[in-house]
Design a protein around this motif. Structure first.
Motif, PDB file in Angstrom:
ATOM      1  N   SER A  39       1.803 -13.612   3.848  1.00 25.76           N
ATOM      2  CA  SER A  39       1.674 -12.235   3.349  1.00 25.76           C
ATOM      3  C   SER A  39       3.009 -11.504   3.441  1.00 25.76           C
ATOM      4  CB  SER A  39       0.635 -11.465   4.162  1.00 25.76           C
ATOM      5  OG  SER A  39      -0.633 -12.036   3.990  1.00 25.76           O
ATOM      6  N   HIS A  41       4.531  -7.581   2.517  1.00 27.37           N
ATOM      7  CA  HIS A  41       4.226  -6.222   2.065  1.00 27.37           C
ATOM      8  C   HIS A  41       5.528  -5.540   1.685  1.00 27.37           C
ATOM      9  CE1 HIS A  41       3.552  -1.881   2.454  1.00 27.37           C
ATOM     10  NE2 HIS A  41       2.466  -2.195   1.783  1.00 27.37           N
ATOM     11  N   ALA A  43       7.356  -1.920   0.348  1.00 29.42           N
ATOM     12  CA  ALA A  43       7.351  -0.487   0.058  1.00 29.42           C
ATOM     13  C   ALA A  43       8.468  -0.261  -0.953  1.00 29.42           C
ATOM     14  CB  ALA A  43       7.604   0.317   1.325  1.00 29.42           C
ATOM     15  N   VAL A  65       1.734 -11.101  -2.074  1.00 28.39           N
ATOM     16  CA  VAL A  65       2.444  -9.830  -2.036  1.00 28.39           C
ATOM     17  C   VAL A  65       1.510  -8.648  -2.264  1.00 28.39           C
ATOM     18  CG1 VAL A  65       4.318  -8.480  -3.067  1.00 28.39           C
ATOM     19  CG2 VAL A  65       4.526 -10.964  -2.906  1.00 28.39           C
ATOM     20  N   THR A  66       1.666  -7.636  -1.400  1.00 29.36           N
ATOM     21  CA  THR A  66       1.040  -6.338  -1.626  1.00 29.36           C
ATOM     22  C   THR A  66       2.175  -5.315  -1.676  1.00 29.36           C
ATOM     23  OG1 THR A  66       0.736  -5.946   0.742  1.00 29.36           O
ATOM     24  CG2 THR A  66      -1.119  -6.900  -0.463  1.00 29.36           C
ATOM     25  N   THR A  67       1.980  -4.255  -2.446  1.00 28.48           N
ATOM     26  CA  THR A  67       3.011  -3.230  -2.549  1.00 28.48           C
ATOM     27  C   THR A  67       2.436  -1.857  -2.250  1.00 28.48           C
ATOM     28  OG1 THR A  67       2.633  -2.935  -4.922  1.00 28.48           O
ATOM     29  CG2 THR A  67       4.344  -4.507  -4.286  1.00 28.48           C
ATOM     30  N   THR A  68       3.292  -1.007  -1.736  1.00 34.28           N
ATOM     31  CA  THR A  68       2.990   0.406  -1.573  1.00 34.28           C
ATOM     32  C   THR A  68       4.025   1.157  -2.394  1.00 34.28           C
ATOM     33  OG1 THR A  68       2.118   0.111   0.654  1.00 34.28           O
ATOM     34  CG2 THR A  68       2.815   2.332   0.059  1.00 34.28           C
ATOM     35  N   ALA A  92      10.549  -4.425   2.966  1.00 37.08           N
ATOM     36  CA  ALA A  92       9.387  -5.314   3.038  1.00 37.08           C
ATOM     37  C   ALA A  92       9.158  -5.761   4.481  1.00 37.08           C
ATOM     38  CB  ALA A  92       9.605  -6.532   2.142  1.00 37.08           C
ATOM     39  N   SER A  93       7.972  -6.295   4.716  1.00 31.54           N
ATOM     40  CA  SER A  93       7.671  -6.894   6.016  1.00 31.54           C
ATOM     41  C   SER A  93       6.960  -8.221   5.778  1.00 31.54           C
ATOM     42  CB  SER A  93       6.803  -5.961   6.862  1.00 31.54           C
ATOM     43  OG  SER A  93       5.582  -5.694   6.204  1.00 31.54           O
TER      44      SER A  93
END
Length: 161
Positions: A39, A41, A43, A65-68, A92-93
């Motif tokens: 995973s 993440h 920003a 991948v997830t995005t904010t 990112a993390s």
């Protein structure tokens, strides 16, 4: 029991060993393959095309991948502990590490493999040719380690070298 002249004790043991090895091989191969994608993440600004390009490359590399989307990514950088001198466009993390900017995925793979006692990696600014900024494998720029055991300005990876 029938006697076969071509079958002696050595060849019988060899055949048994081959059979046992071939049964174990699929289990060995499965153990090396990751069960699930790692995973990641990110920003990022909703209007930044190079950030979106880097995210697309991360997906192509196999990351989940997830995005904010944030109009101002500064709070994410501050919360993650990224030194201001290393800031770039997105933060990112991954697996407890911070990734700042257009860090090459080869450097991230090395980070995840070696698990150094650092906070994260950064590519300050937005170097031309870096992932998401033209993707030129010959582009030369430094990936800087920060936090934890990293010395200030410590080069972790040299892209294009």
């Amino acid at each position: 029991m029938t006697f076969h002249p071509s079958l002696n004790r050595r060849s019988a043991l060899g055949a048994i060993a081959c059979g046992v090895t071939s049964l174990a091989l699929p289990a060995i191969v499965r153990a090396e393959a990751p069960a699930t994608p790692v995973s990641l993440h990110v920003a990022k600004s909703p209007t930044c095309g190079c950030c979106e390009a880097w995210v697309n490359l991360a997906v192509a590399e196999g990351f989940d991948v997830t995005t904010t989307e944030m109009d101002d990514v500064t709070p994410a950088k501050v919360q993650a502990g990224v030194p201001q001198s290393l800031w770039s466009c997105h933060t990112a993390s991954v697996a407890g590490y911070v990734i700042e900017g257009h860090v090459p995925f080869e450097a991230i793979a090395m980070l995840l493999r070696d698990r150094p006692a650092i906070t994260g990696l950064a590519v300050p600014g937005m170097p031309m040719g870096s992932p998401g900024m033209g993707d030129d494998p010959a582009a030369r720029f430094d990936v800087i380690a920060f936090g934890g055991a990293a010395a200030e300005g410590q080069v972790y990876f040299k892209a294009g070298a």
